[in-house]
Design a protein around this motif. Structure first.
Motif, PDB file in Angstrom:
ATOM      1  N   ARG A 183       0.654  -1.132   0.103  1.00 19.74           N
ATOM      2  CA  ARG A 183       0.133  -0.013  -0.062  1.00 19.74           C
ATOM      3  C   ARG A 183       0.959   1.224   0.024  1.00 19.74           C
ATOM      4  NH1 ARG A 183      -1.688   3.329   3.936  1.00 19.74           N
ATOM      5  NH2 ARG A 183      -1.170   2.027   5.573  1.00 19.74           N
ATOM      6  N   HIS A 184       0.633   1.914  -0.931  1.00 20.84           N
ATOM      7  CA  HIS A 184       1.575   3.260  -1.062  1.00 20.84           C
ATOM      8  C   HIS A 184       0.527   4.417  -1.372  1.00 20.84           C
ATOM      9  CE1 HIS A 184       5.259   1.529  -0.422  1.00 20.84           C
ATOM     10  NE2 HIS A 184       5.192   0.779  -1.520  1.00 20.84           N
ATOM     11  N   ASP A 185       0.376   5.546  -0.713  1.00 21.97           N
ATOM     12  CA  ASP A 185      -0.440   6.630  -0.924  1.00 21.97           C
ATOM     13  C   ASP A 185      -1.877   6.151  -1.375  1.00 21.97           C
ATOM     14  OD1 ASP A 185       1.655   8.532  -0.365  1.00 21.97           O
ATOM     15  OD2 ASP A 185       2.498   8.384  -2.365  1.00 21.97           O
ATOM     16  N   GLY A 186      -2.412   5.478  -0.451  1.00 27.27           N
ATOM     17  CA  GLY A 186      -3.920   5.482  -0.922  1.00 27.27           C
ATOM     18  C   GLY A 186      -4.218   4.101  -1.718  1.00 27.27           C
ATOM     19  N   ARG A 187      -3.204   3.689  -2.654  1.00 26.49           N
ATOM     20  CA  ARG A 187      -3.366   2.603  -3.652  1.00 26.49           C
ATOM     21  C   ARG A 187      -3.085   1.290  -2.830  1.00 26.49           C
ATOM     22  NH1 ARG A 187      -0.666  -0.436  -7.475  1.00 26.49           N
ATOM     23  NH2 ARG A 187      -1.807  -0.949  -9.494  1.00 26.49           N
ATOM     24  N   ARG A 209      -2.045  -0.147  10.603  1.00 29.46           N
ATOM     25  CA  ARG A 209      -2.205   1.276  10.484  1.00 29.46           C
ATOM     26  C   ARG A 209      -3.227   1.910  11.345  1.00 29.46           C
ATOM     27  NH1 ARG A 209      -5.272   3.174   4.772  1.00 29.46           N
ATOM     28  NH2 ARG A 209      -4.794   5.430   4.918  1.00 29.46           N
ATOM     29  N   ALA A 210      -3.926   1.242  12.088  1.00 28.63           N
ATOM     30  CA  ALA A 210      -4.869   2.151  13.029  1.00 28.63           C
ATOM     31  C   ALA A 210      -3.764   2.478  14.233  1.00 28.63           C
ATOM     32  CB  ALA A 210      -6.087   1.130  13.327  1.00 28.63           C
ATOM     33  N   LEU A 211      -2.823   1.610  14.553  1.00 29.18           N
ATOM     34  CA  LEU A 211      -2.183   1.605  15.597  1.00 29.18           C
ATOM     35  C   LEU A 211      -1.019   2.892  15.474  1.00 29.18           C
ATOM     36  CD1 LEU A 211      -0.904   0.620  18.418  1.00 29.18           C
ATOM     37  CD2 LEU A 211       0.588  -0.897  17.167  1.00 29.18           C
ATOM     38  N   PHE A 212      -0.595   2.905  14.382  1.00 29.42           N
ATOM     39  CA  PHE A 212       0.472   3.988  14.325  1.00 29.42           C
ATOM     40  C   PHE A 212      -0.115   5.203  13.500  1.00 29.42           C
ATOM     41  CE2 PHE A 212       3.092   0.202  14.318  1.00 29.42           C
ATOM     42  CZ  PHE A 212       4.103   0.756  15.534  1.00 29.42           C
ATOM     43  N   ASP A 232       4.501   7.982   8.872  1.00 34.21           N
ATOM     44  CA  ASP A 232       3.131   8.881   8.521  1.00 34.21           C
ATOM     45  C   ASP A 232       2.192   7.783   8.015  1.00 34.21           C
ATOM     46  OD1 ASP A 232       4.020   7.752   5.923  1.00 34.21           O
ATOM     47  OD2 ASP A 232       4.619   9.682   5.370  1.00 34.21           O
ATOM     48  N   THR A 233       2.206   6.492   8.098  1.00 29.22           N
ATOM     49  CA  THR A 233       1.330   5.527   7.737  1.00 29.22           C
ATOM     50  C   THR A 233       0.739   5.440   6.270  1.00 29.22           C
ATOM     51  OG1 THR A 233      -0.810   6.571   8.295  1.00 29.22           O
ATOM     52  CG2 THR A 233       0.430   5.502  10.065  1.00 29.22           C
TER      53      THR A 233
END
Length: 394
Positions: free
Chosen positions: A76-80, A296-299, A359-360
């Motif tokens: 996953r990179h920048d929403g993709r 992702r939720a954690l960080f 920055d997740t």
């Protein structure tokens, strides 16, 4: 027991890193010996595959061609988000790997356990520097592990003996009883028969014992089972429908079988159905999507306050890891190209890494259903190469 079996058993007693230690639990117990070819499945994502996708798929296929039965990559990179698979989930039937297949995530469980404990700290129901023996009256023998705090448990710096290093824990599995049930209390009692390795906080030493005690702290403070608090605080709010902490030997739903290469001549043994005695230290089953969602939720701060995240990300040196890293409170920190947070997991028959940027915006999850202890060097090299290639290609 042949020399290969004896060698693995010896390695269990000397390698303190649980990602390596847990891989030998079943050995000669499984009778099904299989071999096969590993066709690849294509990539799927939110947009048509591009040049980098093709390169990543080729790299994933190389991991399988080098010896892993199957593999799943989430990138996953920048929403993709792109999901790729290669090889087989079940060598007996020839069923191909799918991106949604469940698997054992092993020590990624520690990040979940730490998050539950830190939420209780955030609520003021306990402190990171509270003495564990005070929180768990009657659980720890009087005077044992004096000075160990909650922080020490989560940081793997308690010095408490790791129950998995006692050969009695593995004996039932060596004898062929893959469904043997160890209760958490039985395993703690085994650990407490051994003197602590060093004074609390002196250094790092991976310890499942500490995470069992952390789960017991959760139960003592809340009055509920650890599994209840895990589901209420983490699994249900994040919608992790394919994540659970089982107490039976099977894996629910569609899942990838796990394998280890054993015997003379070497052959793949299916070791999927082992009782998950690692519990709060490593009993988790999940998928690549659920793993990515949790980290992702954690960080990104959905589970813990900035102050508690700062505590979680305070690291100490790790001296027993294949990849150079540092250990926080239930999380790990790598520097492949800048910083990557997350956690690895090594369970019999499975290997998973999840890396996420501070920055997740960037995240990579890579799982194979082959035991790292028996993985060919070429496959291990291909695995690490792909992990770095996917995470750093941004």
């Amino acid at each position: 027991m042949n020399r290969l079996d004896a060698g693995r058993r010896s390695a269990v007693r000397t390698r303190r890193n649980a990602r390596h230690r847990l891989t030998v639990l079943l050995l000669v117990a499984v009778s099904l010996v299989l071999a096969g070819a590993f066709p690849a499945e294509g990539a799927s994502g939110s947009s048509p595959p591009g040049r980098n996708d093709r390169q990543l798929q080729a790299a994933l296929d190389r991991v399988v061609a080098a010896g892993a039965p199957g593999a799943i990559l989430l990138d996953r990179h920048d929403g993709r988000t792109t999901r790729m698979t290669s090889g087989l989930a079940d060598m007996a039937t020839g069923r191909r790997m799918r991106a949604g297949d469940r698997f054992r995530a092993a020590s990624q469980m520690k990040s979940f356990t730490a998050a539950v404990v830190l939420q209780l700290v955030q609520e003021g129901r306990l402190g990171l520097d509270d003495a564990v023996d005070g929180l768990l009256p009657g659980v720890i023998p009087h005077g044992y592990g004096a000075g160990v705090t909650v922080r020490h448990l989560l940081a793997n710096s308690s010095g408490l003996f790791d129950f998995g290093d006692d050969p009695r824990v593995l004996e039932p599995y060596f004898a062929g009883d893959l469904g043997h049930v160890w209760t958490p209390r039985q395993l703690l009692d085994i650990a407490f028969e051994h003197a602590p390795l060093f004074p609390p906080g002196a250094r790092y030493s991976y310890s499942d014992t500490g995470y069992f005690l952390a789960a017991y702290v959760v139960e003592a403070v809340t009055g509920n089972s650890f599994d209840h608090e895990l589901r209420r605080r983490i699994i249900n709010p994040l919608g992790l429908r394919d994540t659970s902490l089982p107490t039976v030997a099977g894996i629910a739903g569609r899942h990838a079988h796990g394998y280890i290469v054993m015997g003379e001549p070497p052959a793949d043994l299916d070791i999927t159905y082992l009782y998950p005695f690692a519990w709060a230290a490593g009993g988790l089953t999940t998928t690549v999507d659920d793993s990515a969602t949790f980290f992702r939720a954690l960080f990104d701060g959905r589970l813990l306050s900035p102050a508690l995240m700062a505590e979680m990300k305070t690291t100490i040196e790790v001296d027993d890891s294949d990849l150079p890293s540092r250990s926080g409170l239930g999380v790990q920190r790598w520097t492949p190209c800048g910083v990557a947070w997350g956690h690895s997991g090594n369970s019999p028959g499975y290997l998973i890494y999840t890396w996420i940027s501070p920055d997740t915006r960037h995240e990579t999850v890579l799982m194979i259903n082959e035991d790292p202890q028996s993985l060919e060097a070429a496959a291990a090299t291909a695995y690490i190469d792909l992990l770095n290639r996917a995470y750093c290609s941004r």
